[in-house]
Structure formats: structure tokens, C-alpha cells
Design a protein around this motif. Structure first.
Motif, PDB file in Angstrom:
ATOM      1  N   UNK A   1       1.053  -1.130  -0.068  1.00  0.00           N
ATOM      2  CA  UNK A   1      -0.287   0.474   0.168  1.00  0.00           C
ATOM      3  C   UNK A   1       1.101   1.484   0.082  1.00  0.00           C
ATOM      4  N   UNK A   2       0.405   2.692  -0.245  1.00  0.00           N
ATOM      5  CA  UNK A   2       0.616   3.864   0.339  1.00  0.00           C
ATOM      6  C   UNK A   2       1.955   3.583   1.619  1.00  0.00           C
ATOM      7  N   UNK A   3       3.304   4.183   0.999  1.00  0.00           N
ATOM      8  CA  UNK A   3       3.372   3.800   2.374  1.00  0.00           C
ATOM      9  C   UNK A   3       3.376   4.778   3.869  1.00  0.00           C
ATOM     10  N   UNK A   4       2.581   5.162   3.715  1.00  0.00           N
ATOM     11  CA  UNK A   4       2.400   6.279   4.389  1.00  0.00           C
ATOM     12  C   UNK A   4       1.227   5.734   5.868  1.00  0.00           C
ATOM     13  N   UNK A   5      -0.042   5.702   4.513  1.00  0.00           N
ATOM     14  CA  UNK A   5      -1.086   4.133   5.605  1.00  0.00           C
ATOM     15  C   UNK A   5      -0.328   3.063   5.993  1.00  0.00           C
ATOM     16  N   UNK A   6       0.307   2.725   5.399  1.00  0.00           N
ATOM     17  CA  UNK A   6       1.532   1.110   5.881  1.00  0.00           C
ATOM     18  C   UNK A   6       1.947   1.528   7.805  1.00  0.00           C
ATOM     19  N   UNK A   7       3.305   2.677   7.389  1.00  0.00           N
ATOM     20  CA  UNK A   7       3.310   3.472   8.801  1.00  0.00           C
ATOM     21  C   UNK A   7       2.117   3.687   9.375  1.00  0.00           C
ATOM     22  N   UNK A   8       1.601   4.366   8.825  1.00  0.00           N
ATOM     23  CA  UNK A   8      -0.107   4.680  10.425  1.00  0.00           C
ATOM     24  C   UNK A   8      -0.609   3.591  10.860  1.00  0.00           C
ATOM     25  N   UNK A   9      -0.686   2.530  10.033  1.00  0.00           N
ATOM     26  CA  UNK A   9      -0.818   0.909  10.477  1.00  0.00           C
ATOM     27  C   UNK A   9      -0.255   0.850  11.198  1.00  0.00           C
TER      28      UNK A   9
ATOM     29  N   UNK B   1       8.379   2.999   0.968  1.00  0.00           N
ATOM     30  CA  UNK B   1       9.377   4.286  -0.397  1.00  0.00           C
ATOM     31  C   UNK B   1       9.828   5.469   0.232  1.00  0.00           C
ATOM     32  N   UNK B   2      10.728   5.890   1.381  1.00  0.00           N
ATOM     33  CA  UNK B   2      11.183   6.682   1.757  1.00  0.00           C
ATOM     34  C   UNK B   2      11.808   6.700   2.960  1.00  0.00           C
ATOM     35  N   UNK B   3      12.767   7.304   3.155  1.00  0.00           N
ATOM     36  CA  UNK B   3      12.761   7.759   4.960  1.00  0.00           C
ATOM     37  C   UNK B   3      11.752   8.291   5.556  1.00  0.00           C
ATOM     38  N   UNK B   4      11.183   9.457   5.352  1.00  0.00           N
ATOM     39  CA  UNK B   4      10.271   9.924   6.150  1.00  0.00           C
ATOM     40  C   UNK B   4       9.218   9.495   6.081  1.00  0.00           C
ATOM     41  N   UNK B   5       8.571   8.057   6.006  1.00  0.00           N
ATOM     42  CA  UNK B   5       7.875   7.591   6.207  1.00  0.00           C
ATOM     43  C   UNK B   5       8.347   6.507   6.959  1.00  0.00           C
ATOM     44  N   UNK B   6       9.394   5.988   6.434  1.00  0.00           N
ATOM     45  CA  UNK B   6      10.250   4.848   7.551  1.00  0.00           C
ATOM     46  C   UNK B   6      10.444   5.898   9.115  1.00  0.00           C
ATOM     47  N   UNK B   7      10.277   6.973   9.335  1.00  0.00           N
ATOM     48  CA  UNK B   7      10.709   7.556  10.168  1.00  0.00           C
ATOM     49  C   UNK B   7       9.753   7.692  11.046  1.00  0.00           C
ATOM     50  N   UNK B   8       8.522   7.304  10.227  1.00  0.00           N
ATOM     51  CA  UNK B   8       7.697   7.534  11.420  1.00  0.00           C
ATOM     52  C   UNK B   8       7.212   6.366  12.131  1.00  0.00           C
ATOM     53  N   UNK B   9       7.764   5.395  11.719  1.00  0.00           N
ATOM     54  CA  UNK B   9       7.948   4.368  11.973  1.00  0.00           C
ATOM     55  C   UNK B   9       8.947   3.466  13.744  1.00  0.00           C
TER      56      UNK B   9
END
Lengths: 283, 271
Positions: B84-92, B105-113
Motif C-alpha cells: 500500500x501507500x507507505x504512509x498508510x502502512x506506517x500509520x497501520x 518507499x521513503x526515509x520519512x515514512x520509515x521515520x514515522x515508525x
């Protein structure tokens, strides 16, 4: 915050509510009352949770932001237009189903109500195949008139009407079946044509049913997401309605998503509650 | 329970609410059965159980291949994916979704996790991805540059700026000083590409890998500004992984020469 106190309260309604309300207990058997109250809680608790988790401190800023207002305005306009479209073509369709006996009527009725059970995304894909720039009808619209519906506000209206119109048709057809056809027959014996009888006699007779159906269709259109994002895409101010804004806000700013959801909830409740008593009961 | 306490500090978790609690519960229960079912957790070749991988939509084809490879190498394992979109995956994931591995797909979405303390160890970049313009087969609009997309009457779709492919496209546009008004901001890279495949849009700015995966349904046009918008893809083991050994083995496969071959075959760049 208040969520912990809410949960025991929901339980108290089902468990302690019985003995306390003796009058109810004598009238409603417990095996029906308990599941009914659980059902009520099941539907209402998520909505309460939304209200409880609303970031009230940042709510004014969220709601006055131009993006939210833009999405809300577009939602209201498109839902209203979709309801208008549904009225213009849905009421005659309902009349046809209720008053004209033709072969395959059962099948037609099933097809008309199909969007009720179809996943909205499937509706969106179907609309793309039909009315998209490369769709079986859409390619001619594009070639002859230069009209392309996807990615346009008209596309939003079409997607919403596709999903919402069955609500109107069902409601109006039901009212028509309940309405006494003898009034129309009387009008006919007095020399009115069938269309005049429909316009002057039937229409006023079923007005409450039409209104009820229109409200339902409007509310459904307001909440439409799947068909809209699939068929009309997502562009702020043009095709980004509130449900789309909520979905995309949830990816980056959950607080904004909750605030937007609350607005949508409030608008829907206001309309349904405000109009239900006046028209739905009559219908 | 300490997890829950920690979670409530973050507004993101608060938003996810009761659903998250349910997911956490299910995560706990599944991890319990997984670890008890494992006879021996030391040494390779003894892996078993399920590995749940949350991966960016753009990784779909190559990770599906690698998952099958992994199951073949380690009989008794099963790799399940959520793309899915990296952001929604990170949110999940921060909301408590039961996942073992996250590839974004990006360091910034990984950073959320990682900021939420849900990753175990430091994420590692395993591939990079470049943008390309996807157009209709045969390129009927004669699109040869990013600037061509800004011409009037062109129907272009971009990813929403909230998802990595949209953020990257914006970086490329900023770098070239171009203003582009798309007809739609799609929710993930596959949705953007689909609009071109269905011929509803003339072009989309997507990853090179997605153009390649779409085969001859679209045509790819490279553009120099994509160099300013290369996305690093990090992968991380998640803290709540129910099946740590198998999850680590899957990450090792992704980073191995064998895994890199699959990924570069799909059009990804070496990190």
C-alpha cells in the motif's frame, strides 16, 4: 478522556437498564431487548468515540482552514446535484417499476438496486469502463463533444448519483405501490392523460416518499468515497470531496481527519434528524 | 500493556483508537502461537511460521517474487504481504497492526515508525528508485520532458504529496522550476499508473519500476530532473515481530545478492 466512563455506561444500559425500567421490561422480552441494545451500542459507540477523540482545541483552526471549507462546499454542492439528477431520472424510473407491468420487471428492479450492494469501488471501475475517456460510451462523448467526465466535478456528481439513486428509486417505488391507484383512475375518467394524472395527482400524493428518498440519496451521496476516488480522482476544489479529504488526511494528519469526520457526521445527523420526522414518517 | 501506555502519548495512536487495541491484541495472540510453535529458533534452515511484510506499493512485483523464493528456501514458512501507500502502512504499524517487516518507499515514512519506537534496530536502505514519466503506448502526445507535461490540455496525474512518489515528483518539479497542475492527486503510485493504463490520463509521474512492471501497457519517458528525486527505500525489522528469526532471514534475502538481482531486474537502483 471520557472514553473509560463511556464503556461501563454502555454496559449499564444493557445490564442494569432492564430492572431499572420496569415498564419496559414488562413490554419487551429480555431476549429481544438485550441484543437490541447491544445493536444500538454497536452502531453508536464508534460515533461517540469519534466525538470523544476529537481534538477540540485545534478544531476551530481545522474547520476554518480553506481546504476543509473547499472540500465541504464541494461535497454539499455535488451531493445536492447528484440528488437532483436522481430525482429527474429516478422518479420516472420508480413510476415505471411500480405502475407499468412489463416482462422482466423483476430483473430490472434487481439491476436498479444493484448499486446498493455493489462495492462503491466496483461502481467507480464500471463508470470508468462506461464513461471514461476510453469507455464504451465515454470515447464517443470525447470524440463528438470533447467531453471527458473523469477528473471533473461532473464526474463526482455522476459517481454519487450512481451510488445514491437506488435509495430514491426504492423509496419512491414503495410509496407508489402504497398509494391508491384509484385516484389516478378517477383522473383518467375525468379526461386527464396519464402524464397529467401523474403530474397533478400522483406526484403530490407521493411527495413525502420522494422527499424521504431524496434525503436518503443526498446523505448517501455526501458520504460517497469509493466510486468518487476511482472515477473522478482527487483534486482539491474540483473532485476532492470531504470523504476523500478525510481519507488522505488520515495518512499524514489524523487529527485533521478526525475533525473532518466530525463535520461530515454533524452535517449528516443534522439533515437526517431534521427531515426524518417531517417526511419519513409520512412516507 | 506498557505498549498501550506508551502509545497513548502519541496523537497518531490516539486517532486509531479502539481498532488499534483490537489489532494489538490480535498481534499479541498470533505472536504467542508463533513462538511456541517454533521448536528451535537457532540456526538457519529451521525457520517456520508466518512472516508478515508491510511493503510500499511499488515493491509489489519484486517482493512477491522474493516471498515465493523465501518460501521455497525455507519450507514451512509463509510470507504474507500488505502492499500500500507507505504512509498508510506506517500509520497501520504505529496503530498496532501485526507486522514483522516494514519496507517503505521513503526515509520519512520509515521515520514515522522509528519515531514511534516500533522498529527494532536501524532501518537499512536496500534499494533506490527513480521517477519516470509513464505515457500511453507509442507516446501519442510526444512527451519527451517534464516540461511537456505542463502544456495546456495535458491530463497528467500525480501521486498525492502525502505519499512518497508524490513528494518525489514535487521535488523534481521544484528542481526544474516547473508548475504542474495535474487533473488528480492519486492515493498511491499504482493508482496513478492505472489511470494511464486505462487511458484516462495522458501521463503520470511514477517510479521507473512501476513503468517496467506495467509492461507494454505504458511507455516510460526518462527525464533528467528525476536525479533530484531519487527515493531511498529503507527496510526494518519491527519491534513486535512475532517471528523475528524468519523476519530477519527475509530482510537478509532482500539485501543479498540474489535479492538485489530481483530488485534491479525490476528497475530499482542499487543503494
Amino acid at each position: 478522556m471520557t472514553l473509560p466512563t463511556d464503556k461501563p455506561r454502555a454496559g449499564a444500559d444493557t445490564l442494569r437498564g432492564g430492572p431499572r425500567r420496569r415498564r419496559v421490561r414488562t413490554g419487551v422480552p429480555l431476549p429481544l431487548l438485550v441484543p437490541a441494545l447491544i445493536g444500538l451500542a454497536f452502531l453508536i459507540v464508534p460515533l461517540i468515540a469519534l466525538v470523544v477523540r476529537t481534538p477540540w482545541h485545534s478544531l476551530p483552526a481545522q474547520l476554518t482552514s480553506p481546504d476543509v471549507w473547499q472540500a465541504l462546499k464541494l461535497s454539499l454542492i455535488c451531493a445536492t446535484l447528484a440528488t437532483g439528477v436522481s430525482l429527474v431520472i429516478g422518479v420516472p424510473l420508480a413510476w415505471l417499476l411500480a405502475r407499468v407491468d412489463f416482462p422482466g420487471r423483476g430483473l430490472v428492479r434487481a439491476l436498479v438496486t444493484l448499486p446498493l450492494v455493489l462495492p462503491p469501488v466496483v461502481g467507480g471501475v464500471a463508470l470508468l469502463m462506461a464513461l471514461g475517456r476510453n469507455g464504451i460510451v465515454g470515447r464517443w462523448l470525447d470524440a463528438w463533444f470533447g467531453i471527458t467526465l473523469p477528473f471533473s466535478t461532473a464526474g463526482v456528481v455522476i459517481a454519487e448519483a450512481f451510488v445514491a439513486m437506488p435509495f430514491l428509486v426504492i423509496s419512491v417505488e414503495g410509496t407508489l405501490r402504497a398509494a391508491d391507484p384509484r385516484y389516478e383512475e378517477a383522473a383518467a375518467t375525468l379526461g386527464a392523460s396519464r402524464f397529467t394524472a401523474f403530474r397533478r395527482v400522483t406526484l403530490p400524493l407521493i411527495a413525502p416518499g420522494i422527499a424521504a428518498g431524496a434525503v436518503l440519496a443526498w446523505a448517501r451521496a455526501l458520504g460517497e468515497f469509493g466510486a468518487t476516488i476511482t472515477f473522478a480522482g482527487n483534486f482539491p476544489g474540483r473532485t476532492q470531496t470531504m470523504p476523500l479529504a478525510v481519507y488522505l488526511a488520515l495518512q499524514s494528519d489524523p487529527e485533521a481527519a478526525i475533525a473532518l469526520s466530525l463535520v461530515l457526521l454533524a452535517v449528516s445527523i443534522a439533515v437526517l434528524a431534521g427531515l426524518r420526522d417531517r417526511w419519513m414518517r409520512a412516507g | 500493556m506498557t505498549r498501550t501506555a506508551r502509545r497513548t502519548r502519541r496523537p497518531l495512536q490516539m486517532a486509531v483508537g479502539g481498532a488499534a487495541a483490537l489489532l494489538i491484541l490480535s498481534a499479541c495472540s498470533s505472536s504467542g502461537t508463533d513462538s511456541s510453535a517454533k521448536p528451535d529458533s537457532s540456526g538457519p534452515g529451521k525457520l517456520s511460521g508466518e512472516v508478515t511484510v508491510f511493503a510500499a506499493a511499488s515493491l509489489k512485483e519484486s517482493f512477491t517474487t522474493l516471498g515465493r523464493q523465501f518460501e521455497k528456501d525455507h519450507p514451512g514458512t509463509k510470507v504474507t504481504f500488505s502492499f500500500g501507500g507507505s504512509d498508510s502502512l506506517a500509520a497501520s504499524i504505529t496503530g498496532g497492526a501485526p507486522a514483522d517487516v516494514f519496507a517503505s518507499a521513503s526515509p520519512s515514512t520509515m521515520k514515522i515508525v522509528t519515531d514511534a519506537g516500533d522498529a527494532s534496530g536501524t532501518p537499512a536502505t536496500f534499494v533506490r528508485n527513480e521517477l519516470e514519466i509513464a505515457t500511453l503506448p507509442g507516446n501519442p502526445g510526444k512527451i519527451s520532458s517534464l516540461e511537456d507535461l505542463t502544456k495546456a490540455g495535458r491530463k497528467v496525474v500525480l501521486c498525492d504529496r502525502e505519499v512518497p512518489c508524490g513528494a518525489a515528483a514535487q521535488r523534481a518539479l521544484d528542481a526544474s522550476g516547473l508548475e504542474l497542475t495535474p487533473v488528480s492527486y492519486e492515493q498511491d503510485v499504482k493508482a496513478a499508473l492505472t489511470k494511464v493504463e486505462l487511458k484516462e490520463a495522458d501521463a503520470a509521474v511514477v517510479y521507473k519500476t512501476d513503468v517496467r512492471a506495467a509492461g507494454d501497457k505504458v511507455e516510460g519517458v526518462e527525464f533528467p530532473e528525476s536525479a533530484d528525486a531519487v527515493n531511498d527505500y529503507p527496510i526494518a525489522l519491527l519491534k513486535d515481530a512475532g517471528n523475528t528469526e524468519a523476519a530477519e532471514a527475509f530482510i537478509a534475502l532482500v539485501k543479498s545478492a540474489e535479492g538485489q538481482k530481483v530488485l534491479s531486474g525490476a528497475g530499482f537502483l542499487k543503494p
